[in-house]
Write an enzyme that holds these catalytic residues in place. Structure first.
Site, mmCIF file in Angstrom:
data_model
loop_
_atom_site.group_PDB
_atom_site.id
_atom_site.type_symbol
_atom_site.label_atom_id
_atom_site.label_comp_id
_atom_site.label_asym_id
_atom_site.label_seq_id
_atom_site.Cartn_x
_atom_site.Cartn_y
_atom_site.Cartn_z
ATOM 1 N N TYR A 125 0.965 -1.426 -0.273
ATOM 2 C CA TYR A 125 -0.201 0.299 0.515
ATOM 3 C C TYR A 125 1.070 1.402 -0.029
ATOM 4 C CZ TYR A 125 -3.836 -3.552 1.686
ATOM 5 O OH TYR A 125 -4.712 -4.572 1.578
ATOM 6 N N SER A 132 -13.189 -5.350 1.613
ATOM 7 C CA SER A 132 -13.858 -4.769 0.952
ATOM 8 C C SER A 132 -15.400 -5.205 1.142
ATOM 9 C CB SER A 132 -13.655 -5.291 -1.191
ATOM 10 O OG SER A 132 -12.243 -4.275 -1.131
ATOM 11 N N GLY A 152 -17.779 -3.947 -0.802
ATOM 12 C CA GLY A 152 -18.148 -4.067 -1.912
ATOM 13 C C GLY A 152 -17.311 -2.530 -2.648
ATOM 14 N N ARG A 153 -16.358 -1.754 -2.128
ATOM 15 C CA ARG A 153 -15.303 -0.486 -2.005
ATOM 16 C C ARG A 153 -16.095 0.696 -2.827
ATOM 17 N NH1 ARG A 153 -10.503 -3.111 -3.862
ATOM 18 N NH2 ARG A 153 -10.892 -5.473 -4.370
ATOM 19 N N PHE A 174 -19.595 0.635 -3.549
ATOM 20 C CA PHE A 174 -20.839 -0.473 -3.670
ATOM 21 C C PHE A 174 -22.156 -0.308 -2.980
ATOM 22 C CE2 PHE A 174 -23.609 -3.026 -5.846
ATOM 23 C CZ PHE A 174 -24.285 -2.835 -7.020
#
Length: 328
Positions: free
Chosen positions: A55, A200, A203-204, A206
């Site tokens: 990262y 996630s 859902g990132r 979503f």
């Protein structure tokens, strides 16, 4: 703060993925903003912080180390090896000598003498999993790390690794719109006493009340290369959210809280680690902890968003070839 078992540790039932503070979704927040979010997470009772050598090509570990070294006893520190930046390029390398060298670099950046959970970020398929886990086991014996985790592996690979050294956790993507762990690895984790860390989990972005517009994504946003975020696939997937919002309204929570509450209900060995750059979203995510969904609501969610209804893969062809997880 409710807790869940992770290897030798008890950690908060919802942890914090630190990636967003340095990497992946465009321009990261300022150091001051990132530090404020990390401190707020600890103050709210979050005790699992997850970072990686990859990262920001070391920047995220450096951030966590600089901001929280003086509070090291307040949290379980998780990081990852086996995938990192080399001369500005992302490289998967699971050779024992590379794992050992990466660990030394991570310890220095994190300003600590031991990493609580050290995870193989990707299985380097050119190296037997037994060799990579053997190197991690050597680090346990040397007192450099306390426990071993794997990321994005299948049930057979987990079992092979566990035969070398107990595996404390498997970390993979898992959410209402990514159900692949249900094929086999979740059950394997249950049988082996291995925790499952769900990255996630919303859902990132979503599975939240924020409408996503792919055209507005930053040029460096990794979602630009993910098929299910292309405009046509995203529009088809967004149609599935109508029913989810109805369940969220009935449960008296936000969509993100619904997604996290659903995950927590899937098994006591599951620990979601949503990432965020927003203190408001951090607080919203932790608001999922007291929510209990009824069996009828859980069944409706399964019916509303089965794996067969999702449009687009979660990774590009290249990135998909790098993971070992079972796929529908």
């Amino acid at each position: 703060m409710p807790t869940r078992a992770l290897g030798p540790f008890e950690v908060s039932a919802i942890g914090l993925g630190c990636m967003n503070l340095s990497h992946a979704y465009g321009q990261p927040p300022s150091r001051e903003q990132a530090a404020a979010l990390l401190h707020r997470a600890l103050d709210l009772g979050v005790t699992l912080l997850d970072t990686a050598a990859l990262y920001g090509f070391g920047a995220n570990e450096t951030l966590v180390g600089e901001v929280l070294a003086s509070q090291r006893d307040r949290f379980v520190l998780a990081s990852k090896c086996g995938m990192q930046g080399v001369d500005g390029v992302r490289v998967i390398d699971g050779r024992p000598e590379t794992i050992q060298a990466t660990c030394e670099d991570s310890l220095r950046r994190l300003r600590t003498d031991v990493i609580d959970l050290y995870q193989l970020h990707r299985w380097d398929k050119q190296v037997p999993i037994e060799d990579s886990v053997g190197a991690l086991a050597d680090l346990v014996r040397a007192g450099k790390i306390r426990s071993i985790g794997l990321s994005e592996v299948s049930a057979p690979t987990l079992r092979r690794a566990h035969a070398v050294h107990p595996i404390a956790s498997v970390q993979s993507e898992y959410s209402l719109w990514t159900r692949n762990p249900e094929i086999a690895v979740l059950q394997a984790c249950r049988e082996l006493g291995t925790a499952f860390i769900a990255f996630s989990p919303v859902g990132r972005g979503f599975l939240t009340d924020v409408a996503l517009d792919p055209a507005a994504f930053d040029a460096k946003d990794i979602r630009r290369a993910m098929p299910r975020f292309t405009p046509s696939h995203l529009a088809a997937n967004a149609a599935l959210l109508t029913g989810l919002r109805e369940v969220a309204h009935e449960a008296g929570c936000t969509l993100a809280q619904l997604a996290l509450a659903w995950l927590l209900a899937r098994g006591e060995h599951i620990v979601p680690i949503p990432g965020t750059t927003s203190i408001a979203h951090l607080e919203e995510n932790l608001g999922a902890l007291p929510i209990t969904l009824s069996p009828a609501q859980l069944a409706r969610l399964d019916h509303l968003m089965p794996p067969s209804a999702i449009h687009g893969g979660r990774y590009s062809t290249q990135n998909q070839s790098e993971v070992d997880t079972e796929e529908f």
